[in-house]
Design a protein around this motif. Structure first.
Motif, PDB file in Angstrom:
ATOM      1  N   SER A  62      21.633  16.189  12.419  1.00 43.06           N
ATOM      2  CA  SER A  62      21.715  16.626  13.806  1.00 43.06           C
ATOM      3  C   SER A  62      20.712  17.739  14.110  1.00 43.06           C
ATOM      4  N   SER A  63      20.391  17.878  15.388  1.00 40.39           N
ATOM      5  CA  SER A  63      19.494  18.950  15.830  1.00 40.39           C
ATOM      6  C   SER A  63      20.218  20.272  16.040  1.00 40.39           C
ATOM      7  N   LEU A  64      21.534  20.301  15.806  1.00 41.93           N
ATOM      8  CA  LEU A  64      22.322  21.487  16.123  1.00 41.93           C
ATOM      9  C   LEU A  64      21.882  22.705  15.306  1.00 41.93           C
ATOM     10  N   CYS A  65      21.849  22.566  13.990  1.00 47.13           N
ATOM     11  CA  CYS A  65      21.427  23.680  13.122  1.00 47.13           C
ATOM     12  C   CYS A  65      19.985  24.084  13.407  1.00 47.13           C
ATOM     13  N   ILE A  66      19.119  23.091  13.524  1.00 46.23           N
ATOM     14  CA  ILE A  66      17.699  23.355  13.730  1.00 46.23           C
ATOM     15  C   ILE A  66      17.477  24.064  15.069  1.00 46.23           C
TER      16      ILE A  66
ATOM     17  N   ARG B 249      13.763  18.880   3.727  1.00 44.29           N
ATOM     18  CA  ARG B 249      12.344  18.553   3.904  1.00 44.29           C
ATOM     19  C   ARG B 249      11.864  18.970   5.289  1.00 44.29           C
ATOM     20  N   LEU B 250      12.707  18.744   6.288  1.00 44.73           N
ATOM     21  CA  LEU B 250      12.363  19.120   7.655  1.00 44.73           C
ATOM     22  C   LEU B 250      12.209  20.634   7.769  1.00 44.73           C
ATOM     23  N   LEU B 251      13.109  21.385   7.152  1.00 44.72           N
ATOM     24  CA  LEU B 251      13.073  22.847   7.198  1.00 44.72           C
ATOM     25  C   LEU B 251      11.846  23.396   6.488  1.00 44.72           C
ATOM     26  N   GLU B 252      11.559  22.841   5.316  1.00 47.47           N
ATOM     27  CA  GLU B 252      10.494  23.394   4.467  1.00 47.47           C
ATOM     28  C   GLU B 252       9.118  22.811   4.766  1.00 47.47           C
ATOM     29  N   GLY B 253       9.068  21.777   5.612  1.00 45.81           N
ATOM     30  CA  GLY B 253       7.778  21.187   5.947  1.00 45.81           C
ATOM     31  C   GLY B 253       7.272  20.215   4.912  1.00 45.81           C
ATOM     32  N   GLY B 254       8.179  19.454   4.302  1.00 47.81           N
ATOM     33  CA  GLY B 254       7.764  18.476   3.306  1.00 47.81           C
ATOM     34  C   GLY B 254       7.034  17.306   3.916  1.00 47.81           C
ATOM     35  N   GLU B 255       6.356  16.558   3.071  1.00 42.03           N
ATOM     36  CA  GLU B 255       5.635  15.346   3.468  1.00 42.03           C
ATOM     37  C   GLU B 255       4.624  15.616   4.575  1.00 42.03           C
TER      38      GLU B 255
ATOM     39  N   GLN C  38       4.575  17.871   6.890  1.00 41.04           N
ATOM     40  CA  GLN C  38       5.069  18.418   8.144  1.00 41.04           C
ATOM     41  C   GLN C  38       4.964  19.946   8.149  1.00 41.04           C
ATOM     42  N   THR C  39       4.946  20.521   9.333  1.00 41.60           N
ATOM     43  CA  THR C  39       4.897  21.970   9.473  1.00 41.60           C
ATOM     44  C   THR C  39       6.291  22.554   9.274  1.00 41.60           C
ATOM     45  N   PRO C  40       6.443  23.598   8.432  1.00 36.31           N
ATOM     46  CA  PRO C  40       7.771  24.214   8.261  1.00 36.31           C
ATOM     47  C   PRO C  40       8.313  24.731   9.581  1.00 36.31           C
ATOM     48  N   LEU C  41       9.630  24.730   9.714  1.00 35.26           N
ATOM     49  CA  LEU C  41      10.260  25.221  10.930  1.00 35.26           C
ATOM     50  C   LEU C  41      10.117  26.742  11.035  1.00 35.26           C
ATOM     51  N   CYS C  42       9.911  27.232  12.241  1.00 34.10           N
ATOM     52  CA  CYS C  42       9.785  28.667  12.471  1.00 34.10           C
ATOM     53  C   CYS C  42      11.039  29.185  13.182  1.00 34.10           C
ATOM     54  N   PRO C  43      11.591  30.302  12.725  1.00 27.40           N
ATOM     55  CA  PRO C  43      12.813  30.827  13.358  1.00 27.40           C
ATOM     56  C   PRO C  43      12.534  31.394  14.737  1.00 27.40           C
TER      57      PRO C  43
END
Length: 240
Positions: free
Chosen positions: A87-91, A118-124, A126-131
């Motif tokens: 879900s997109s809730l946490c992100i 992987r989404l959080l850390e920018g795996g594969e 992708q750009t890591p998520l920024c707070p």
């Protein structure tokens, strides 16, 4: 729980993919981890970063942000999303909340948790998520929401979120749903708030929550409508 039996509302998926996902859930036990592993694996094949039951973060922020502001004395407040899936809730809380927040997403599907990490850390590539705030934090852990002992101590969270998890667990019978509720209340601060997002009618849900939450205040708010469906936010709160 009716929306769990309808075609999934995932705007980023093609209509054919939505029909296939909905078909895979028809008549299935939604408490079966293998079902969710397959569901999350299938959505990743379609390159869908997040997958939301009911609705996503954008539709909930008007309710969540004021509650987080109420806990501003605690910095950062801790938020637990039980049965987070992809879900997109946490992100959304992590990347868009202007206040510091410490978010933990848990799910019993290792496929979902691996994807979110992987989404959080920018795996594969992708750009890591920024707070949204420099002090905010986001973690994901595999855990069964009916047994949070390995990941959460009693009274350690100020806000606990359940978006469709009760609905899924309840398909296996009320015993599991009550165990889920008990664990959510165990890890919740005495001054905290548990929110269950659902499309289940208050006449059905409220008696269960009131019976399973002695000493807590139970209220309900309408959310939406989204896509022609009215949802509900069931709030179980301690003393404020």
């Amino acid at each position: 729980m009716a929306a769990l039996r309808r075609t999934l509302h995932v705007a980023t998926l093609a209509a054919g993919a939505r029909r296939a996902l909905a078909g895979s859930l028809a008549g299935s036990c939604l408490a079966d981890r293998r079902l969710w592993d397959k569901l999350h694996a299938d959505t990743q094949k379609g390159h869908v970063p997040t997958f939301d039951w009911f609705f996503g973060y954008e539709e909930t922020q008007g309710l969540l942000l004021p509650l987080l502001q109420e806990t501003s004395a605690v910095c950062p407040p801790r938020v637990l999303d039980v049965g987070c899936g992809t879900s997109s809730l946490c992100i959304g809380l992590y990347t868009q909340c202007p206040h510091p927040v410490d978010v933990l997403g848990v799910d019993f599907s290792p496929v979902a948790i691996a994807h979110m990490k992987r989404l959080l850390e920018g795996g594969e590539g992708q750009t890591p998520l920024c707070p949204g705030h420099p002090a905010s934090r986001l973690h994901f852990m595999q855990a069964d929401a009916q047994n949070l002992e390995p990941v959460a101590s009693s009274g350690s969270f100020h806000l606990v979120l359940d978006k469709g998890t009760w609905d899924a667990v309840a398909r296996g019978g009320p015993k599991g749903a009550y165990q889920l509720l008990s664990e959510c209340l165990r890890v919740l601060s005495p001054q905290g708030t548990l929110i269950q997002f659902s499309d289940e009618d208050p006449d059905v849900r409220l008696p269960y929550l009131e019976q399973g939450s002695p000493g807590w205040r139970v209220t309900v708010q309408e959310v939406g409508p989204f896509g022609g469906i009215t949802y509900f936010a069931y709030l179980v709160q301690g003393s404020h």
